[in-house]
Scaffold this motif. Structure first.
Motif, short mmCIF file in Angstrom:
data_model
loop_
_atom_site.label_atom_id
_atom_site.label_comp_id
_atom_site.label_asym_id
_atom_site.label_seq_id
_atom_site.Cartn_x
_atom_site.Cartn_y
_atom_site.Cartn_z
N ALA B 212 -4.91 12.32 -0.85
CA ALA B 212 -5.32 10.81 -1.17
C ALA B 212 -4.55 10.14 0.08
N ARG B 213 -3.03 10.42 0.24
CA ARG B 213 -2.38 10.07 1.27
C ARG B 213 -3.01 10.17 2.61
N SER B 214 -3.47 11.41 2.93
CA SER B 214 -3.76 11.65 4.28
C SER B 214 -5.34 10.98 4.63
N LYS B 215 -5.88 10.52 3.39
CA LYS B 215 -7.11 9.98 3.76
C LYS B 215 -6.85 8.44 4.09
N GLY B 216 -5.51 7.99 3.99
CA GLY B 216 -5.16 6.69 4.28
C GLY B 216 -4.92 5.62 3.22
N LEU B 217 -5.15 6.04 2.03
CA LEU B 217 -5.26 4.87 0.74
C LEU B 217 -3.88 4.41 0.61
N SER B 218 -3.99 3.25 0.07
CA SER B 218 -2.67 2.44 0.02
C SER B 218 -1.75 2.96 -1.10
N GLU B 219 -0.40 2.89 -1.27
CA GLU B 219 0.00 3.48 -2.26
C GLU B 219 -0.20 2.89 -3.49
N LEU B 220 -0.76 1.53 -3.83
CA LEU B 220 -1.24 1.07 -4.82
C LEU B 220 -2.40 1.64 -5.47
N ALA B 221 -3.32 1.85 -4.63
CA ALA B 221 -4.61 2.60 -4.81
C ALA B 221 -4.27 4.06 -5.34
N ILE B 222 -3.20 4.74 -4.61
CA ILE B 222 -2.89 6.07 -5.14
C ILE B 222 -2.35 6.09 -6.62
N ILE B 223 -1.46 5.23 -6.69
CA ILE B 223 -1.09 5.23 -8.14
C ILE B 223 -2.05 4.96 -9.08
N VAL B 224 -2.75 3.66 -9.11
CA VAL B 224 -3.46 3.24 -9.91
C VAL B 224 -4.92 4.20 -10.03
N HIS B 225 -5.48 4.45 -8.98
CA HIS B 225 -6.80 5.17 -9.27
C HIS B 225 -6.51 6.64 -9.58
N HIS B 226 -5.46 7.38 -8.92
CA HIS B 226 -5.10 8.82 -8.87
C HIS B 226 -4.12 9.12 -9.78
N ALA B 227 -2.98 8.70 -9.63
CA ALA B 227 -1.91 9.43 -10.29
C ALA B 227 -1.72 9.08 -11.63
N LEU B 228 -1.94 7.64 -11.90
CA LEU B 228 -1.85 7.32 -13.42
C LEU B 228 -2.55 7.96 -14.19
N ARG B 229 -3.84 8.32 -13.80
CA ARG B 229 -4.72 9.21 -14.89
C ARG B 229 -4.06 10.20 -15.70
N GLY B 230 -3.45 11.11 -14.71
CA GLY B 230 -2.57 12.35 -15.40
C GLY B 230 -1.41 11.76 -15.81
N ALA B 231 -0.75 10.94 -15.34
CA ALA B 231 0.77 10.68 -15.67
C ALA B 231 0.59 10.10 -17.02
N LEU B 232 -0.30 9.33 -17.27
CA LEU B 232 -0.17 8.70 -18.65
C LEU B 232 -0.59 9.59 -20.03
N LEU B 233 -0.88 10.85 -19.78
CA LEU B 233 -1.08 11.94 -20.92
C LEU B 233 0.04 11.67 -21.95
#
Lengths: 272, 312
Positions: B212-233
């Motif tokens: 996701a980082r290498s696609k150039g997503l912003s830090e916010l987008a990475i956390i909210v759209h990708h990482a949080l889903r798994g992190a909230l388990l």
């Protein structure tokens, strides 16, 4: 770096608080229940370092004696939880199979029960004795310990030294007590450290509701509950007991967290 | 897949019914082991009156008969009259107290989730940074400041000294819901912040985040759209037990702030030996806790495709 500093500060502070409280009968400047109605509630002064309550009782002495009781209950109830949790978890993990499944189902079921309510009921129904208090609290807090110990024992059961012990003809009980359980001591110690604050919290919770320690005895929770009643006029009666409880809990949690971090870093995959 | 889900829910509901039966039996046994009945000591009544009272409330029958009679009525939604508030049924009392308790618990949970997840995410972005140390320090403090300490302190500061907010009540004066909500939420907020941080730290080191980082997503987008889903388990798994804690918290918070909810009823009923009210409240709380545990598991299934596959 800051973590290390905070840990050693917490350790020293905790050691000091514990020592001072346990030595309360010798250190307390006054008799904790000696009333002086003419004096009444006084703010902190040179004679009474933390002030007095509305019966003229010295708050510092009451705090020390109360802390002694809080800590003793904390230790006794943790011991109950330790005993129950370790023996339950070790048996389930070591025997395995259907017994294990059944024993863990019991733990899962108990997790889902409103345990605090049963403790409240127990205290109401059977009078508010100290022995009952720490048995009831210990009976609530053993579940997580059982899970952790079971996971450890199950993992260790497969290891070579257990096989070796079996080859030289040791009985199951000997293997469990002499070889398996000592190897679980890391997680057990860490979780015990984290159980003490939650036990003290539960005791304070019950005493606050009037269901725990009863007068003339007193604990930090009971002192906080008394302090709340008069906090507008005599705020020190709330502030000092609250500070004592919070500081102690803070130290215990800091130490427990630090121990857990060390354990997880030193043995990869070792902690539950 | 759908049938597997249904089977799981059915199994859980069956074990829930069994658990509730167990709770009812244990509570019933405990209450009846208590010395002194509800009409024992108050004032001296003649033997005939006491017998009549006992007969009216069925206290003269053997215990198993009482238990099954009670269960039969409870299944029809009739929990009997309250022993201590004559003329009012237990169901009426619970319905009267329920809105305040549920409202308080919902506000507290929402506040805790909002602040906890934001603080945990801020902390996880740069482990070891000032923001991380500050929020984790506050979280530790939140865990060590129980509601019965935090509540009175907040009252003292914001109610008595600053006079910004009312010191007690619920829905009577403007702003009187703030202090109870914050008091109840603080501990959960702390736990949720810690769990979010731990989960997010773990997720942020995964390969898919590097993608996701290498696609150039912003830090916010990475956390909210990708990482949080798994992190909230872990946070979701915590919500089941948290519900039990919220109930215990409501005992304290409703007592401190004099909120007429069922938490305060429970403590009063326990002191008054109001058998029917205790029984009904215990069953009600147990059902609530079991329901929330099931709900938490279902949300976890929805969040985590691996668990869904393991199911079918």
């Amino acid at each position: 770096m800051t973590g290390k500093l905070a840990t050693s500060a917490a350790l020293w502070l905790l050691a000091t608080i514990t020592a001072v409280c346990l030595l309360a009968p010798w250190l307390a400047p006054y008799d904790p229940s000696a009333q002086n109605l003419l004096l009444g509630a006084q703010p902190p002064s040179l004679q009474h370092w933390l002030g007095t309550d509305s019966f003229g009782r010295d708050l510092l002495s009451r705090l020390l004696h109360g802390g002694r009781l809080s800590m003793l209950i904390g230790l006794c109830a943790t011991a109950v939880a330790l005993l129950l949790g370790v023996s339950w978890g070790a048996t389930a993990g070591f025997v395995g199979g259907r017994t294990d499944a059944l024993m863990m189902r019991v733990v899962d079921a108990l997790y889902a029960l409103p345990f605090v309510m049963f403790v409240v009921l127990l205290m109401v129904v059977f009078g508010r004795s100290l022995a009952l208090l720490f048995i009831a609290i210990g009976a609530v807090e053993w579940l997580t310990m059982a899970r952790i110990v079971r996971a450890q024992v199950r993992a260790l059961k497969q290891s070579e030294f257990v096989e070796a012990a079996r080859c030289i003809g040791l009985s199951n009980r000997q293997i469990l007590w002499r070889h398996v359980l000592p190897n679980c001591s890391g997680p057990i110690i860490v979780y015990t450290t984290l159980t003490i604050p939650s036990v003290m919290l539960l005791e304070a919770f019950l005493s606050f509701l009037g269901l725990g320690v009863q007068p003339p005895q007193s604990s930090w929770g009971a002192l906080i509950s008394q302090g709340v009643e008069t906090m507008e006029e005599y705020p020190w009666l709330l502030l000092y007991p609250a500070a004592a409880l919070t500081t102690t809990l803070l130290c215990l949690n800091l130490l427990g967290d630090q121990l857990r971090d060390w354990l997880e870093n030193s043995s990869p995959g070792g902690a539950a | 897949m759908n049938s597997a889900l249904l089977r799981m829910i059915a199994g859980r509901l069956a074990s829930a019914a069994l658990l509730l039966l167990l709770v009812a039996a244990v509570t019933f046994a405990l209450i009846h082991a208590a010395p002194g009945g509800p009409f024992a000591s108050d004032r001296a009544v003649s033997a005939e009156v006491e017998a009549a009272l006992n007969a009216q409330y069925r206290l003269d029958q053997p215990l198993p008969a009482q238990f099954f009679a009670y269960l039969g009525q409870a299944l029809q939604g009739n929990f009997g009259p309250s022993y201590r508030y004559p003329g009012r049924t237990v169901s009426e009392l619970i319905i009267a107290g329920l809105p305040a308790t549920l409202e308080l618990a919902c506000y507290a949970l929402l506040l805790a989730l909002l602040i906890g997840i934001v603080a945990g995410s801020l902390a996880a972005r740069r482990p070891g940074s000032a923001a991380d140390q500050l929020s984790m320090g506050l979280a530790l403090l939140g865990i060590c400041l129980p509601a019965f300490v935090l509540g009175p302190l907040l009252v003292l500061v914001f109610g008595v000294y600053l006079e910004w907010l009312p010191v007690s009540g619920w829905g009577e004066l403007a702003g009187d819901k703030w202090l109870p909500t914050v008091t109840l939420a603080a501990g959960y907020c702390a736990y949720i912040a810690r769990l979010t941080r731990a989960g997010l730290c773990q997720q942020l080191s995964q390969p898919y985040i590097i993608t996701a980082r290498s696609k150039g997503l912003s830090e916010l987008a990475i956390i909210v759209h990708h990482a949080l889903r798994g992190a909230l388990l872990p946070v979701v798994a915590y919500l089941g037990p948290a519900c039990a804690g919220l109930i215990a918290g409501s005992f304290v918070v409703e007592t401190i702030f004099q909120i007429p909810g069922i938490g305060r009823f429970y403590i009063q009923a326990a002191f008054n030996r109001d058998y029917t009210l205790i029984m009904a409240l215990t069953l009600f709380f147990a059902a609530l806790i079991i329901f929330f545990n099931l709900l938490a598991d279902l949300v976890a299934l929805w969040l985590d495709p691996r668990q869904r596959e393991a199911l079918s």
